[in-house]
Write a protein that holds these residues in place. Structure first.
Motif, PDB file in Angstrom:
ATOM      1  N   ILE A  12       0.859  -1.181   0.000  1.00 47.56           N
ATOM      2  CA  ILE A  12       0.000   0.000   0.000  1.00 47.56           C
ATOM      3  C   ILE A  12       0.895   1.230   0.000  1.00 47.56           C
ATOM      4  O   ILE A  12       1.775   1.382   0.856  1.00 47.56           O
ATOM      5  N   ILE A  13       0.683   2.080  -0.964  1.00 49.67           N
ATOM      6  CA  ILE A  13       1.452   3.329  -1.066  1.00 49.67           C
ATOM      7  C   ILE A  13       0.472   4.476  -0.980  1.00 49.67           C
ATOM      8  O   ILE A  13      -0.487   4.554  -1.762  1.00 49.67           O
ATOM      9  N   ARG A  14       0.677   5.370  -0.038  1.00 50.34           N
ATOM     10  CA  ARG A  14      -0.174   6.545   0.102  1.00 50.34           C
ATOM     11  C   ARG A  14       0.551   7.745  -0.487  1.00 50.34           C
ATOM     12  O   ARG A  14       1.700   8.017  -0.139  1.00 50.34           O
ATOM     13  N   VAL A  15      -0.129   8.438  -1.347  1.00 52.86           N
ATOM     14  CA  VAL A  15       0.422   9.632  -1.968  1.00 52.86           C
ATOM     15  C   VAL A  15      -0.480  10.791  -1.587  1.00 52.86           C
ATOM     16  O   VAL A  15      -1.694  10.731  -1.770  1.00 52.86           O
ATOM     17  N   GLN A  16       0.116  11.814  -1.043  1.00 48.60           N
ATOM     18  CA  GLN A  16      -0.656  12.997  -0.687  1.00 48.60           C
ATOM     19  C   GLN A  16      -0.015  14.201  -1.359  1.00 48.60           C
ATOM     20  O   GLN A  16       1.155  14.500  -1.125  1.00 48.60           O
ATOM     21  N   VAL A  17      -0.775  14.862  -2.207  1.00 56.78           N
ATOM     22  CA  VAL A  17      -0.289  16.045  -2.903  1.00 56.78           C
ATOM     23  C   VAL A  17      -0.791  17.262  -2.139  1.00 56.78           C
ATOM     24  O   VAL A  17      -1.982  17.402  -1.892  1.00 56.78           O
ATOM     25  N   LEU A  18       0.115  18.129  -1.763  1.00 61.11           N
ATOM     26  CA  LEU A  18      -0.255  19.335  -1.025  1.00 61.11           C
ATOM     27  C   LEU A  18      -0.048  20.551  -1.915  1.00 61.11           C
ATOM     28  O   LEU A  18       0.994  20.686  -2.550  1.00 61.11           O
ATOM     29  N   GLU A  19      -1.027  21.410  -1.963  1.00 62.22           N
ATOM     30  CA  GLU A  19      -0.919  22.668  -2.693  1.00 62.22           C
ATOM     31  C   GLU A  19      -1.223  23.792  -1.727  1.00 62.22           C
ATOM     32  O   GLU A  19      -2.280  23.816  -1.098  1.00 62.22           O
ATOM     33  N   PRO A  20      -0.308  24.742  -1.572  1.00 59.02           N
ATOM     34  CA  PRO A  20      -0.575  25.871  -0.678  1.00 59.02           C
ATOM     35  C   PRO A  20      -1.584  26.823  -1.322  1.00 59.02           C
ATOM     36  O   PRO A  20      -1.701  26.876  -2.550  1.00 59.02           O
ATOM     37  N   PRO A  21      -2.306  27.587  -0.509  1.00 57.04           N
ATOM     38  CA  PRO A  21      -3.302  28.499  -1.072  1.00 57.04           C
ATOM     39  C   PRO A  21      -2.674  29.738  -1.697  1.00 57.04           C
ATOM     40  O   PRO A  21      -1.597  30.175  -1.315  1.00 57.04           O
ATOM     41  N   LYS A  22      -3.378  30.285  -2.676  1.00 59.67           N
ATOM     42  CA  LYS A  22      -3.062  31.588  -3.247  1.00 59.67           C
ATOM     43  C   LYS A  22      -4.108  32.543  -2.682  1.00 59.67           C
ATOM     44  O   LYS A  22      -5.308  32.252  -2.751  1.00 59.67           O
ATOM     45  N   VAL A  23      -3.668  33.671  -2.120  1.00 63.26           N
ATOM     46  CA  VAL A  23      -4.576  34.591  -1.437  1.00 63.26           C
ATOM     47  C   VAL A  23      -4.535  35.954  -2.107  1.00 63.26           C
ATOM     48  O   VAL A  23      -3.460  36.460  -2.419  1.00 63.26           O
ATOM     49  N   SER A  24      -5.722  36.531  -2.337  1.00 64.55           N
ATOM     50  CA  SER A  24      -5.792  37.895  -2.861  1.00 64.55           C
ATOM     51  C   SER A  24      -6.875  38.661  -2.110  1.00 64.55           C
ATOM     52  O   SER A  24      -7.873  38.080  -1.675  1.00 64.55           O
ATOM     53  N   LEU A  25      -6.642  39.953  -1.931  1.00 61.59           N
ATOM     54  CA  LEU A  25      -7.600  40.836  -1.267  1.00 61.59           C
ATOM     55  C   LEU A  25      -8.071  41.888  -2.254  1.00 61.59           C
ATOM     56  O   LEU A  25      -7.284  42.383  -3.060  1.00 61.59           O
TER      57      LEU A  25
END
Length: 106
Positions: A12-25
């Protein structure tokens, strides 16, 4: 899963892709309101996993206290993008009188 006539094994191989948020005001002026106001909007997009929360706070420059949470906010639900990341928007309304009061204190 690997199988042969005499044995089998499973990995069993777990792959987790993380993407940080892009923030605009952004700020929109609404001068036609009974009390002129501005709507401040925070757009957060392109994040994964689904664990982003938007919180608005207020603090005064002359006060040495923790920022206070602003309870009257408007938020969208999390929206899933075509690339399987997520987006959310949150807004607050700032009355012109509040802005003028802050300007006078500075």
């Amino acid at each position: 899963l690997f199988r042969s006539p005499t044995s089998h094994a499973q990995q069993i191989i777990r792959v987790q892709v993380l993407e940080p948020p892009k923030v605009s005001l952004s700020v929109q002026l609404h001068p036609q309101a009974a009390v002129p106001n501005r709507v401040l909007t925070c757009d957060v997009s392109g994040y994964f996993p689904l664990d982003v929360e938007v919180q608005w706070t207020h603090s005064s420059p002359e006060e040495d206290q923790e920022p206070l949470e602003i309870p009257e906010t408007y938020s969208s639900s999390h929206r899933q993008n075509r690339d399987d990341t997520f987006s959310i928007s949150s807004s607050i309304v700032v009355k012109e009188a509040t802005i003028l009061d802050q300007d006078r204190k500075s």
